[in-house]
Design a protein around this motif. Structure first.
Motif, PDB file in Angstrom:
ATOM      1  N   MET A 219      -0.976   4.957 -10.340  1.00  7.42           N
ATOM      2  CA  MET A 219      -0.298   3.729 -10.747  1.00  7.42           C
ATOM      3  C   MET A 219       1.203   3.975 -10.812  1.00  7.42           C
ATOM      4  O   MET A 219       1.651   4.915 -11.472  1.00  7.42           O
ATOM      5  CB  MET A 219      -0.816   3.264 -12.106  1.00  7.42           C
ATOM      6  N   MET A 220       1.995   3.170 -10.152  1.00  6.96           N
ATOM      7  CA  MET A 220       3.437   3.383 -10.063  1.00  6.96           C
ATOM      8  C   MET A 220       4.240   2.388 -10.895  1.00  6.96           C
ATOM      9  O   MET A 220       5.456   2.513 -11.007  1.00  6.96           O
ATOM     10  CB  MET A 220       3.881   3.312  -8.601  1.00  6.96           C
ATOM     11  N   GLY A 221       3.569   1.408 -11.463  1.00  2.00           N
ATOM     12  CA  GLY A 221       4.271   0.404 -12.257  1.00  2.00           C
ATOM     13  C   GLY A 221       4.008   0.576 -13.735  1.00  2.00           C
ATOM     14  O   GLY A 221       3.670   1.672 -14.211  1.00  2.00           O
ATOM     15  N   SER A 222       4.110  -0.491 -14.491  1.00  2.00           N
ATOM     16  CA  SER A 222       3.959  -0.420 -15.938  1.00  2.00           C
ATOM     17  C   SER A 222       2.512  -0.625 -16.399  1.00  2.00           C
ATOM     18  O   SER A 222       2.166  -0.247 -17.513  1.00  2.00           O
ATOM     19  CB  SER A 222       4.853  -1.478 -16.612  1.00  2.00           C
ATOM     20  N   VAL A 223       1.664  -1.232 -15.546  1.00  2.00           N
ATOM     21  CA  VAL A 223       0.273  -1.440 -15.951  1.00  2.00           C
ATOM     22  C   VAL A 223      -0.493  -0.132 -15.838  1.00  2.00           C
ATOM     23  O   VAL A 223      -0.189   0.730 -15.011  1.00  2.00           O
ATOM     24  CB  VAL A 223      -0.412  -2.531 -15.103  1.00  2.00           C
ATOM     25  N   GLU A 224      -1.499   0.036 -16.688  1.00  2.00           N
ATOM     26  CA  GLU A 224      -2.240   1.293 -16.746  1.00  2.00           C
ATOM     27  C   GLU A 224      -3.496   1.289 -15.884  1.00  2.00           C
ATOM     28  O   GLU A 224      -4.018   2.362 -15.550  1.00  2.00           O
ATOM     29  CB  GLU A 224      -2.624   1.600 -18.201  1.00  2.00           C
ATOM     30  N   SER A 225      -3.998   0.118 -15.530  1.00  2.00           N
ATOM     31  CA  SER A 225      -5.238   0.078 -14.757  1.00  2.00           C
ATOM     32  C   SER A 225      -5.313  -1.203 -13.947  1.00  2.00           C
ATOM     33  O   SER A 225      -4.541  -2.140 -14.154  1.00  2.00           O
ATOM     34  CB  SER A 225      -6.448   0.166 -15.695  1.00  2.00           C
ATOM     35  N   LEU A 226      -6.280  -1.231 -13.018  1.00  2.00           N
ATOM     36  CA  LEU A 226      -6.508  -2.392 -12.171  1.00  2.00           C
ATOM     37  C   LEU A 226      -7.870  -2.997 -12.483  1.00  2.00           C
ATOM     38  O   LEU A 226      -8.779  -2.304 -12.946  1.00  2.00           O
ATOM     39  CB  LEU A 226      -6.469  -1.989 -10.694  1.00  2.00           C
ATOM     40  N   ASN A 227      -8.013  -4.261 -12.207  1.00  2.00           N
ATOM     41  CA  ASN A 227      -9.301  -4.926 -12.295  1.00  2.00           C
ATOM     42  C   ASN A 227     -10.301  -4.219 -11.378  1.00  2.00           C
ATOM     43  O   ASN A 227      -9.943  -3.716 -10.322  1.00  2.00           O
ATOM     44  CB  ASN A 227      -9.097  -6.387 -11.878  1.00  2.00           C
ATOM     45  N   VAL A 228     -11.588  -4.207 -11.769  1.00  2.00           N
ATOM     46  CA  VAL A 228     -12.597  -3.482 -10.997  1.00  2.00           C
ATOM     47  C   VAL A 228     -12.696  -3.996  -9.564  1.00  2.00           C
ATOM     48  O   VAL A 228     -12.897  -3.201  -8.626  1.00  2.00           O
ATOM     49  CB  VAL A 228     -13.974  -3.539 -11.696  1.00  2.00           C
ATOM     50  N   SER A 229     -12.520  -5.289  -9.355  1.00  2.00           N
ATOM     51  CA  SER A 229     -12.614  -5.805  -7.995  1.00  2.00           C
ATOM     52  C   SER A 229     -11.407  -5.388  -7.156  1.00  2.00           C
ATOM     53  O   SER A 229     -11.533  -5.119  -5.953  1.00  2.00           O
ATOM     54  CB  SER A 229     -12.758  -7.334  -8.004  1.00  2.00           C
ATOM     55  N   VAL A 230     -10.245  -5.308  -7.779  1.00  2.00           N
ATOM     56  CA  VAL A 230      -9.055  -4.829  -7.067  1.00  2.00           C
ATOM     57  C   VAL A 230      -9.206  -3.345  -6.738  1.00  2.00           C
ATOM     58  O   VAL A 230      -8.915  -2.907  -5.625  1.00  2.00           O
ATOM     59  CB  VAL A 230      -7.781  -5.075  -7.897  1.00  2.00           C
ATOM     60  N   SER A 231      -9.666  -2.578  -7.711  1.00  2.00           N
ATOM     61  CA  SER A 231      -9.900  -1.151  -7.481  1.00  2.00           C
ATOM     62  C   SER A 231     -10.897  -0.932  -6.354  1.00  2.00           C
ATOM     63  O   SER A 231     -10.741  -0.024  -5.535  1.00  2.00           O
ATOM     64  CB  SER A 231     -10.418  -0.488  -8.765  1.00  2.00           C
ATOM     65  N   THR A 232     -11.914  -1.763  -6.310  1.00  2.00           N
ATOM     66  CA  THR A 232     -12.906  -1.665  -5.239  1.00  2.00           C
ATOM     67  C   THR A 232     -12.251  -1.844  -3.879  1.00  2.00           C
ATOM     68  O   THR A 232     -12.489  -1.063  -2.948  1.00  2.00           O
ATOM     69  CB  THR A 232     -14.009  -2.729  -5.432  1.00  2.00           C
ATOM     70  N   GLY A 233     -11.410  -2.864  -3.751  1.00  2.00           N
ATOM     71  CA  GLY A 233     -10.735  -3.099  -2.486  1.00  2.00           C
ATOM     72  C   GLY A 233      -9.848  -1.938  -2.073  1.00  2.00           C
ATOM     73  O   GLY A 233      -9.820  -1.548  -0.896  1.00  2.00           O
ATOM     74  N   VAL A 234      -9.138  -1.350  -3.044  1.00  2.00           N
ATOM     75  CA  VAL A 234      -8.253  -0.218  -2.752  1.00  2.00           C
ATOM     76  C   VAL A 234      -9.060   0.974  -2.244  1.00  2.00           C
ATOM     77  O   VAL A 234      -8.717   1.597  -1.237  1.00  2.00           O
ATOM     78  CB  VAL A 234      -7.448   0.175  -4.006  1.00  2.00           C
ATOM     79  N   CYS A 235     -10.147   1.298  -2.936  1.00  2.00           N
ATOM     80  CA  CYS A 235     -10.970   2.462  -2.567  1.00  2.00           C
ATOM     81  C   CYS A 235     -11.626   2.284  -1.199  1.00  2.00           C
ATOM     82  O   CYS A 235     -11.620   3.198  -0.372  1.00  2.00           O
ATOM     83  CB  CYS A 235     -12.044   2.701  -3.619  1.00  2.00           C
ATOM     84  N   LEU A 236     -12.177   1.106  -0.970  1.00  2.00           N
ATOM     85  CA  LEU A 236     -12.867   0.877   0.292  1.00  2.00           C
ATOM     86  C   LEU A 236     -11.893   0.835   1.462  1.00  2.00           C
ATOM     87  O   LEU A 236     -12.204   1.311   2.562  1.00  2.00           O
ATOM     88  CB  LEU A 236     -13.676  -0.424   0.223  1.00  2.00           C
ATOM     89  N   TYR A 237     -10.716   0.279   1.229  1.00  2.00           N
ATOM     90  CA  TYR A 237      -9.708   0.280   2.291  1.00  2.00           C
ATOM     91  C   TYR A 237      -9.335   1.715   2.662  1.00  2.00           C
ATOM     92  O   TYR A 237      -9.258   2.060   3.847  1.00  2.00           O
ATOM     93  CB  TYR A 237      -8.458  -0.482   1.856  1.00  2.00           C
ATOM     94  N   GLU A 238      -9.094   2.555   1.647  1.00  2.00           N
ATOM     95  CA  GLU A 238      -8.728   3.950   1.916  1.00  2.00           C
ATOM     96  C   GLU A 238      -9.849   4.675   2.633  1.00  2.00           C
ATOM     97  O   GLU A 238      -9.617   5.492   3.529  1.00  2.00           O
ATOM     98  CB  GLU A 238      -8.364   4.656   0.605  1.00  2.00           C
ATOM     99  N   ALA A 239     -11.089   4.384   2.253  1.00  2.00           N
ATOM    100  CA  ALA A 239     -12.230   5.023   2.916  1.00  2.00           C
ATOM    101  C   ALA A 239     -12.268   4.655   4.397  1.00  2.00           C
ATOM    102  O   ALA A 239     -12.440   5.523   5.269  1.00  2.00           O
ATOM    103  CB  ALA A 239     -13.531   4.606   2.233  1.00  2.00           C
ATOM    104  N   ARG A 240     -12.103   3.389   4.698  1.00  2.00           N
ATOM    105  CA  ARG A 240     -12.116   2.965   6.099  1.00  2.00           C
ATOM    106  C   ARG A 240     -10.890   3.443   6.860  1.00  2.00           C
ATOM    107  O   ARG A 240     -10.953   3.783   8.048  1.00  2.00           O
ATOM    108  CB  ARG A 240     -12.218   1.436   6.176  1.00  2.00           C
TER     109      ARG A 240
END
Length: 246
Positions: A219-240
């Motif tokens: 995380m590079m900003g001020s928030v500490e975590s992402l919504n589970v659906s957003v996190s899912t998109g990030v992980c799956l994009y990186e996997a592909r």
């Protein structure tokens, strides 16, 4: 008479007709909807042999349980074929890409996760039968058809299922905000199951202990975590992305 349930929204109803018209018992359309989108849906229903019933908006509100139905709902056959994980894994022609959701209870989050799973070619989504929302009308609407295209498999014991995946040489990666390793340091072009936790709580202790590896999204900003659906998109994009680069 077949057990039935109501789904609503243009995406959910259109996707169900296109993918499994025989399961759509009838559709209900607001008499006030005379726009091109409604006409296209009516044309699709007619060509697919689906019964059309014109109703007023208040009746749709009651059927859908919400006024946010976009003027369309459908009564569909709720009997689903039991889908086993082995049925999916045994037919794959590429390394497995699985999404495991540990107790997601918000239907909007589950719908968004299914939509990302469809977009990035996930072979199956796995979730526990208890302490999870399951597929309902809201999930189908948010998923925009992905609830019909991505196998959604519920299991009675998630930790045991993860162990069974590991026995099949599928690397199990859990997302944990406290993990030392970040997402971009992990090479995961082989068979992998991404495990994400519930809203606010994250992964349960036993689920976390069963994973082969824990990683975090930097995380590079001020928030500490992402919504589970957003996190899912990030992980799956990186996997592909990694698979495409390979």
């Amino acid at each position: 008479m077949a057990e039935s349930r109501i789904i609503h929204g243009f995406h959910a109803v259109t996707a169900r007709i296109r993918q499994n018209a025989d399961s759509v018992l009838e559709i209900f359309v607001d008499t006030q909807r005379r726009d091109p989108r409604a006409r296209d849906l009516l044309k699709l229903a007619e060509s697919s042999g689906v019964r059309i019933i014109q109703v007023d908006g208040k009746r749709l509100d009651g059927m859908a349980g919400t006024p946010r139905h976009q003027g369309v709902a459908a009564r569909v056959d709720a009997s689903m074929k039991v889908q086993h994980l082995d049925d999916v894994l045994d037919t794959l022609t590429e390394p497995a890409l699985l999404l495991v959701l540990d107790g997601v209870q918000d239907p909007h989050n589950l719908g968004a996760c299914l939509r990302s799973a469809d977009a990035f070619g996930v072979h199956a989504v796995i979730a526990p039968k208890d302490r999870a929302v399951g597929i309902n009308a809201t999930v189908e609407k948010v998923a925009c058809g992905a609830a019909q295209t991505v196998p959604y498999i519920t299991v009675t014991n998630l930790a045991r299922t993860l162990r069974e995946l590991k026995e099949r040489d599928i690397w199990v990666i859990g997302m944990d905000g406290e993990a030392e390793t970040n997402l971009y340091e992990v090479k995961h072009t082989g068979a992998v199951a991404w495990v994400l936790g519930a809203e606010g709580e994250g992964l349960r202790r036993l689920t976390k202990e069963t994973c082969d590896q824990l990683v975090r999204i930097p995380m590079m900003g001020s928030v500490e975590s992402l919504n589970v659906s957003v996190s899912t998109g990030v992980c799956l994009y990186e996997a592909r992305r990694q698979r495409a680069a390979k």
